[in-house]
Scaffold this active site. Structure first.
Site, PDB file in Angstrom:
ATOM      1  N   GLN A   1      10.782  38.765  35.013  1.00 15.30           N
ATOM      2  CA  GLN A   1      11.019  40.183  35.325  1.00 15.30           C
ATOM      3  C   GLN A   1      10.992  41.058  34.076  1.00 15.30           C
ATOM      4  OE1 GLN A   1      14.727  40.017  37.510  1.00 15.30           O
ATOM      5  NE2 GLN A   1      13.723  39.279  39.371  1.00 15.30           N
TER       6      GLN A   1
ATOM      7  N   TYR B   1      21.385  33.911  47.663  1.00 16.17           N
ATOM      8  CA  TYR B   1      20.078  33.729  48.317  1.00 16.17           C
ATOM      9  C   TYR B   1      20.092  32.470  49.183  1.00 16.17           C
ATOM     10  CZ  TYR B   1      18.411  37.412  45.216  1.00 16.17           C
ATOM     11  OH  TYR B   1      18.245  38.606  44.561  1.00 16.17           O
TER      12      TYR B   1
ATOM     13  N   HIS C   1      16.620  39.677  35.614  1.00 16.01           N
ATOM     14  CA  HIS C   1      17.706  40.679  35.586  1.00 16.01           C
ATOM     15  C   HIS C   1      17.938  41.303  34.208  1.00 16.01           C
ATOM     16  CE1 HIS C   1      19.784  39.201  39.540  1.00 16.01           C
ATOM     17  NE2 HIS C   1      18.473  39.254  39.642  1.00 16.01           N
TER      18      HIS C   1
END
Ligand code: CA
Length: 427
Positions: free
Chosen positions: A141, A322, A205
């Site tokens: 990310q 999750y 993140h």
């Protein structure tokens, strides 16, 4: 009378959703009347009016069994834009754009994840990639993240941006600044002014958005780096992970920060208990700082940020892991921890956001527009007295992962998508 039965059922379902708050006797009669007279009943099964409040846009079942702390904290009634507006794709030639911000001359500066900048004009014409930024680690990310021009940009040409940086101590979110060269091909004199330590080997993140507050200081966001190992640092005042941070343009803690006198806290911290803050915006009227952040499975949040406050992660959350497991004590409220103004379950994957301050579409004034990634639309939230009073989904039919949305100097919205598109939404 099958239509009437369906309409009655829908009416009672809606009454339950709104807890009688928005439904008057007159509205109820209106719906029943519609059901008896209408030849096509599909509209009247889903739409119920009073003060333009419709059934919520979300129709899927939630992932959790959590209940909101107050009416309207999630699944608010829908609103629908009445003004005419046009949506135009201006280009699809961007490479993984991540952040878009208006420049004072009406053009836009856009970050690309792999580490370059582009300038776009309002017709979608792009500059060549602008180089000269410190190297980014664009794995996972990470990458070149958000960017903001100096308030005095026309005079000093300075830009400030956030990015994921690889260091010997692991990867981290960093802030750099540099000057846009006169030929607009490179950044001159780029230097890193702040590193959100500690570093960590993961690539998830990082946050991150960056803006200037009204006092001329930089406010930016980080993430808690996702893994169980780093997650508790969102609550640790001696870590920059999972925080909103306020610094000077030289990277020093800003005057007036809430923890300046707390010897156990880092003086640059502004708020804490965040998971992965992907959106930051200042309200055009109140000047308040608003943010959004990714929750886990369920529990994406919009928060009104006050300095020094704890926004709860991972102690309280409206989401599950999750995997479906519950998080911590499986609680959504606790004394001393702030409640989100609004949350989504299932998630919307909120990313960059902006309040609309233009005049071109008056009914959008001071509404919050949020780029949705997995939800693949732009979220419009109507906010009154710091509460969400309506939600709309824009550009759903484009099927794009929206990464950021900004307001142009022409009173239109401009949005970028992961596939490289730039859209103009406006008159
Ligand atoms: Ca929270």
């Amino acid at each position: 009378m099958p239509f009437v039965t369906r309409n009655l059922f829908a009416t009672f379902k809606i009454i339950k959703i709104f807890n009688m708050k928005y439904i008057s006797f007159v509205a109820l009669v209106a719906v029943l009347g519609t059901s008896c007279n209408s030849k096509t009943s599909s509209k009247s099964t889903t739409i119920i009016y009073e003060n333009d409040v419709l059934a919520p846009v979300e129709t899927l079942a939630p992932n959790t069994n959590y209940k909101p702390a107050f009416v309207g904290q999630t699944r608010i009634g829908a609103v629908k834009t009445k003004s005419d507006y046009k949506t135009k794709m201006l280009t699809n030639q961007l490479e993984k754009p991540w952040g878009i911000t208006a420049l004072p001359d009406g053009r836009f500066i856009i970050t690309q994840k792999k580490g370059t900048l582009r300038i776009a004009n309002s017709a979608g014409q792009l500059s060549e990639p602008i180089t000269g930024l410190p190297p980014v680690n664009s794995d996972g990310q990470g990458g070149l993240l958000d960017i903001v021009p100096d308030p005095l940009f026309p005079e000093n040409r300075m830009l400030y941006w956030t990015f994921s940086e690889k260091t010997s101590q692991g990867n981290l979110t960093s802030v750099a600044k540099g000057k846009l060269a006169a030929n607009e091909k490179t950044i001159e004199g780029a230097i890193v002014i702040y590193r959100a330590t500690p570093g960590y080997r993961g690539t998830l993140h990082y946050g991150s958005r960056i803006l200037f507050d009204s006092s001329g200081h930089l406010i930016f966001s980080t993430g808690e780096r996702s893994d169980m190992e780093t997650r508790p640092q969102a609550q640790d005042l001696n870590s920059a992970l999972g925080k909103i941070i306020r610094i000077t343009t030289d990277g020093k803690p800003a005057a007036g920060n809430p923890f300046l006198k707390n010897s156990k806290a880092r003086p640059e911290l502004y708020s804490f208990g965040h998971r992965n803050v992907q959106g930051l915006a200042l309200h055009p009227i109140t000047g308040d700082l608003w943010e959004n952040e990714f929750g886990p499975r369920g529990g994406d949040e919009v928060n009104l940020i006050q300095p020094g406050k704890n926004y709860g992660w991972p102690t309280i959350t409206y989401g599950y892991e999750y995997s479906g497991e519950k998080i911590g004590e499986a609680i959504t409220q606790k004394d001393g921890l702030e409640q989100p103004v609004y949350y989504w379950d299932p998630v919307s994957s909120p990313s960059g956001m902006t309040f609309y301050s233009g005049d071109a579409i008056p009914e959008w004034k001071n509404n919050l527009f949020i780029a949705g990634l997995s939800s693949q639309h732009i979220i419009r939230l109507v906010i009154e007295n710091n509460k969400v009073t309506g939600e709309e989904r824009l550009l759903e039919s484009e099927n794009q992962r929206f990464r950021d949305v900004a307001e142009g100097t022409d009173g239109a919205l401009y949005a970028v998508t992961d596939s490289g598109r730039l859209y103009r939404i406006g008159k």
